[in-house]
Write a protein that holds these residues in place. Sequence first.
Motif, PDB file in Angstrom:
ATOM      1  N   HIS A  50       0.845  -1.142   0.013  1.00  0.00           N
ATOM      2  CA  HIS A  50      -0.021  -0.115  -0.005  1.00  0.00           C
ATOM      3  C   HIS A  50       0.892   1.185  -0.087  1.00  0.00           C
ATOM      4  CE1 HIS A  50      -3.966  -2.061   1.736  1.00  0.00           C
ATOM      5  NE2 HIS A  50      -3.483  -2.600   0.308  1.00  0.00           N
ATOM      6  N   GLU A  52       0.959   3.959   1.830  1.00  0.00           N
ATOM      7  CA  GLU A  52       1.676   4.237   3.139  1.00  0.00           C
ATOM      8  C   GLU A  52       2.740   3.624   3.267  1.00  0.00           C
ATOM      9  OE1 GLU A  52      -1.387   3.268   2.368  1.00  0.00           O
ATOM     10  OE2 GLU A  52      -2.985   3.722   3.793  1.00  0.00           O
ATOM     11  N   CYS A  75      -5.752   1.696   5.842  1.00  0.00           N
ATOM     12  CA  CYS A  75      -6.666   0.496   6.218  1.00  0.00           C
ATOM     13  C   CYS A  75      -6.241  -0.201   7.399  1.00  0.00           C
ATOM     14  CB  CYS A  75      -6.314  -0.772   4.903  1.00  0.00           C
ATOM     15  SG  CYS A  75      -4.553  -1.333   5.040  1.00  0.00           S
ATOM     16  N   CYS A  84      -2.215  -0.917   7.557  1.00  0.00           N
ATOM     17  CA  CYS A  84      -1.215   0.149   7.385  1.00  0.00           C
ATOM     18  C   CYS A  84      -1.552   1.185   8.701  1.00  0.00           C
ATOM     19  CB  CYS A  84      -1.562   1.194   6.210  1.00  0.00           C
ATOM     20  SG  CYS A  84      -1.214   0.418   4.585  1.00  0.00           S
TER      21      CYS A  84
HETATM   22 ZN    ZN Z   1      -3.227  -0.270   3.716  1.00  0.00          ZN
END
Ligand code: ZN
Length: 362
Positions: A50, A52, A75, A84
Amino acid sequence: MTDESYIRLAIEIAKKGAGKVSPNPMVGVVIVKNERILGAGFHEKFGSKHAEINAIEKVKENIEGATLFTNLEPCSHYGKTPPCVDRIISEKIKRVVIGTLDMNPLISGKGVKKLKSAGIDVKVGVLENECIELNKFFFKYVTKKLPYVSLKAAQTIDGKIADKSGESSWISSLQSRKYVHSLRAKYDAVLVGKGTVEKDDPKLTVRLVEGRNPKRVILDANLDIKLSHRIFTKNNDRNLIVITSKKNAGKKRKINKLNSLGALVLFAKEESGEKVDLKSALRELYKIGIASVLVEGGSEVFTSFVKENLFDDMLMFISPRILGCGVPLIGNLGIKNLQKSVKAKIGNVEKIGDDILLELLK
Ligand code: ZN
Ligand code: AOF
């Protein structure tokens, strides 16, 4: 710089994932400390890290006490990667600024809650409309379990998409056709009816600009389309899907032939009148991870999408020509008077080459 300008930057970075992350969202992240950007990253590919995490991994200095800017709520679930929010908390990031909440029912608000309960200062809703617009395909996909549908057509000012003989290739200008190719590169799939394949012999690929080809979807209720068209003979990337009615599931020879040409055959419910049920067709596309569909005609297909209210917006390239007679953009909807007409709102209006691109929203 303001919170808004960092979120604007996050949006721009997120767009680098266009055409690569679907059906997941485009996400960009900027990490800032003492007015300096320490790192930035985006979601690069479906199923990969992701945004992040990519941004955090870019930071070479002490990240403790920094602010993280993201267009989408981080998330909080274990998906293909760990949450994350856990990483943000363990890195001791002090403040998180979020463009919009994630409408994914798995998350929607839970990410923010977890960050707040860890004592992080969280701000939500910076450039919210832009952030929702950026991921409109993803949000439709996760909330409605259907792909986002845009109807795209090139028409004369009197609403004709082809002349009497069916000729349609040169209604819009080259710039508009280029624009259409850039749209194709952003949508997961383009969709046409069998009639359009037989009349226009379209390739439905991206050629006039750089970008990846979308999946090409043909609606063929009777599964009797001829296989001599370019869409079959030049299907080198094997990105083709034919959707037909369930009643044709027994036509093994045709199905095998299509498969050998690299076409996936999907079966949808049948509507009365020998048509494929459009909602069921869209649901089949959803099931294979298609989050956005650009419908490119023809008239019958447009008419069905409007009649069944299954579109999200329209992208109309209007050419300053008048035909008088020809193929109408939309056929008979059975509407008797103005009060019953299908209403739309005007979105963006842009001049492209010699044409006007009119975006109509519901
Ligand atoms: Zn995430
Ligand atoms: C992404 N990229 O940068 C963010 C996402 O299956 P997973 O683990 O990849 O999780 C996908 C979900 O995670 C996605 O539906 C969205 O709700 C959330 N955030 N997803 O693919 C990202 N931040």
